[in-house]
Design an enzyme around this catalytic site. Structure first.
Site, PDB file in Angstrom:
ATOM      1  N   GLU A   6       0.786  -1.328   0.000  1.00 54.61           N
ATOM      2  CA  GLU A   6      -0.071   0.106  -0.050  1.00 54.61           C
ATOM      3  C   GLU A   6       0.846   1.110  -0.021  1.00 54.61           C
ATOM      4  O   GLU A   6       0.361   2.167  -0.539  1.00 54.61           O
ATOM      5  CB  GLU A   6      -0.883   0.095   1.286  1.00 54.61           C
ATOM      6  CG  GLU A   6      -1.872   1.065   1.079  1.00 54.61           C
ATOM      7  CD  GLU A   6      -3.033   0.756   2.294  1.00 54.61           C
ATOM      8  OE1 GLU A   6      -3.522  -0.106   2.411  1.00 54.61           O
ATOM      9  OE2 GLU A   6      -3.347   1.736   3.300  1.00 54.61           O
ATOM     10  N   ASP A   7       1.910   1.392   0.861  1.00 55.53           N
ATOM     11  CA  ASP A   7       2.869   2.490   0.919  1.00 55.53           C
ATOM     12  C   ASP A   7       4.142   2.645   0.358  1.00 55.53           C
ATOM     13  O   ASP A   7       4.661   3.539   0.632  1.00 55.53           O
ATOM     14  CB  ASP A   7       2.588   2.660   2.536  1.00 55.53           C
ATOM     15  CG  ASP A   7       1.438   2.847   3.173  1.00 55.53           C
ATOM     16  OD1 ASP A   7       0.338   3.368   2.488  1.00 55.53           O
ATOM     17  OD2 ASP A   7       1.426   2.726   4.400  1.00 55.53           O
TER      18      ASP A   7
END
Ligand code: MN
Length: 490
Positions: free
Chosen positions: A76-77
């Protein structure tokens, strides 16, 4: 000792033969991927990933879950792709990480025509929950990682701005805590609730914490003398048991005050002990002894052994009067029930010492409930309905309604004969035209109460009625009715 060594050592304590090298690799990989990111607290981002791993190592979970916990925010990051992760860690761990990764962009047409959706702000939240539940249907460990992730985010919520804190705390109270409760993870649920309570009602939380402290200091002596009398009374029986204090849950105490519309001073039963013994027979034997030693208070005895709650919590509860006149609640359960109550479904993925831990049959039931429930939810077509069903089905207050044959169906409070009919069988639901409760005809939208016997009247070529959607409460009934009308448009 470094963080990595500590994690590896904790893991090796319960899984000495597992490949700890993989855990080390996941640790270093995630640390490197998040290297230039910080959290709102100013700490390195990786400290959060490590904390999630540490929560799950305390649950004694398996290697893929722990590795995925350390890696859970990488997709996600950071720039790392699913492909790279799969090359490094294989499909099992990668799928777990993908399961907890939020949707980057909404898939087109996911909730029908979005132009017509009246509440667009609900779409992202509903979409993320749906995605997580779909991943959970494939692998239930996704939800364990998500709950640990949420727990750590709640513990460190104070670094976010006020609005964000409240929004996250609200979502925690309405969805994550009830989910943890339904999965039997009571400790985690209590902590989530109390952290959210503190954010949403800071003043009340503060008052309640100090009121409980004062009362406890007052009653400590009384509880001590009760324990001594109990131990002396139970000793001659030779039944093995251990006594534990009952943990506090401020949020549930506050809920009780609200439900009973009473101030803290008038709320009883804050004193309590748990007796853990070896067998079910000994639970009842100890209960009998307790009732001969102390006067039981009328109407307080509940047998969650004979009728387990929907979350499959099992214990005997009774409240007795201590020699000093204070009511004390006693909960009796076996060691195995106690373990299940502490770990919930997470117990399924714990490393087991086969000689010490017998198989928990209720665990399979719990897992089946979750799988079925996720299946029903998949039929829901609007974000609002999805979120509402999620909340209704996670409702903590359940009613227990019996079939004429004596089978018990747990349902969320406010459920009707239509919900009951669909809980028994889809065909019973579809062909139902009336219901009798304890022998009397009732309307199909009558809310059912615990202990009632409900008989569903069916007609051979009966059909569901669209109006039922106005009062059916359970996701199961609603999705079955809706599916029927999709398949029979005329
Ligand atoms: Mn996270």
């Amino acid at each position: 000792m470094g963080d990595l060594e500590e994690l590896l050592q904790k893991f090796a304590q319960y899984a000495p033969h597992a490949d700890a090298g993989l855990l080390q690799k996941a640790y270093l990989f995630s640390q490197k991927a998040h290297a230039h990111q910080n959290r709102a607290s100013g700490e390195h981002y990786f400290s959060h990933c490590l904390a999630v791993g540490e929560i799950l190592v305390d649950f004694k979970l398996d290697l893929p879950t722990l590795a995925a916990a350390l890696l859970h925010d990488v997709l996600e990051d950071t720039e790392v792709t699913g492909e790279t992760m799969e090359k490094e860690f294989g499909p099992e761990i990668t799928q777990l990480v993908q399961g907890v990764t939020k949707v980057a962009r909404l898939p087109p047409g996911s909730w029908g025509d979005l132009q017509e959706t009246p509440e667009p702000h609900l779409i992202p939240q509903a979409e993320n929950w749906r995605k997580m539940l779909l991943a959970t249907a494939k692998d239930i460990r996704v939800i364990l990682i998500k709950l640990a992730d949420r727990l750590h985010n709640m513990r460190t919520l104070c670094y976010l701005d006020h609005d964000k804190q409240r929004r996250i705390a609200q979502e925690t109270l309405s969805l994550y805590a009830p989910l943890a409760q339904r999965l039997g993870m009571f400790q985690l649920k209590s902590e989530l609730e109390d952290l959210a309570f503190e954010v949403l009602e800071p003043q009340r939380h503060k008052e309640l914490v100090s009121a409980v402290q004062v009362r406890h200091a007052d009653r400590q002596k009384s509880l001590e003398s009760f324990r001594c009398a109990l131990e002396a009374g139970l000793a001659p029986s030779g039944i093995p048991y251990r006594m534990l204090a009952r943990p506090k849950n401020y949020y549930s105490l506050w809920g009780k005050m609200k439900r009973q519309k009473k101030p803290f001073e008038e709320i009883q039963d804050t004193l309590g002990v748990r007796l853990i013994t070896d067998t079910i027979a000994n639970c009842y034997a100890l209960l009998g002894l307790v009732h001969t030693l102390f006067k039981p208070m009328a109407g307080t005895f509940t047998d969650y052994l004979a009728i387990p709650k929907a979350n499959l919590y099992q214990s005997l509860h009774t409240t007795v009067l201590s020699p000093s006149g204070d009511p004390v609640e006693i909960q009796l359960r076996t060691e195995q029930m106690h373990r299940t109550a502490e770990y919930g479904i997470a117990a399924h993925w714990r490393y087991k010492t086969p000689t010490l831990e017998e198989k928990d049959l209720h665990l399979e039931e719990k897992l089946n409930w979750l799988r079925q429930w996720i299946e029903w939810l998949q039929d829901l077509k609007s974000p609002r309905e999805f979120l509402e069903s999620l909340q209704t089905d996670l409702e903590l207050y359940q009613v227990f309604v019996f079939t004429p044959k004596g089978e018990v169906k747990p349902l969320p409070a406010g459920s009707t004969p239509v919900d009951f009919a669909y809980a028994v069988h889809t065909d019973i639901g579809h062909t139902c035209y009336g219901a009798k409760v304890s022998g009397k005809m009732v309307k199909l939208d009558t809310p059912l109460k615990s202990g009632e016997i409900c008989e569903i009247l069916t007609r051979k070529r009966g059909k569901p009625n669209k109006d039922w959607l106005n009062f059916a409460r359970t996701a199961r009934a609603r999705s079955k009715i809706r599916r029927y009308f999709r398949e029979h448009p005329h």
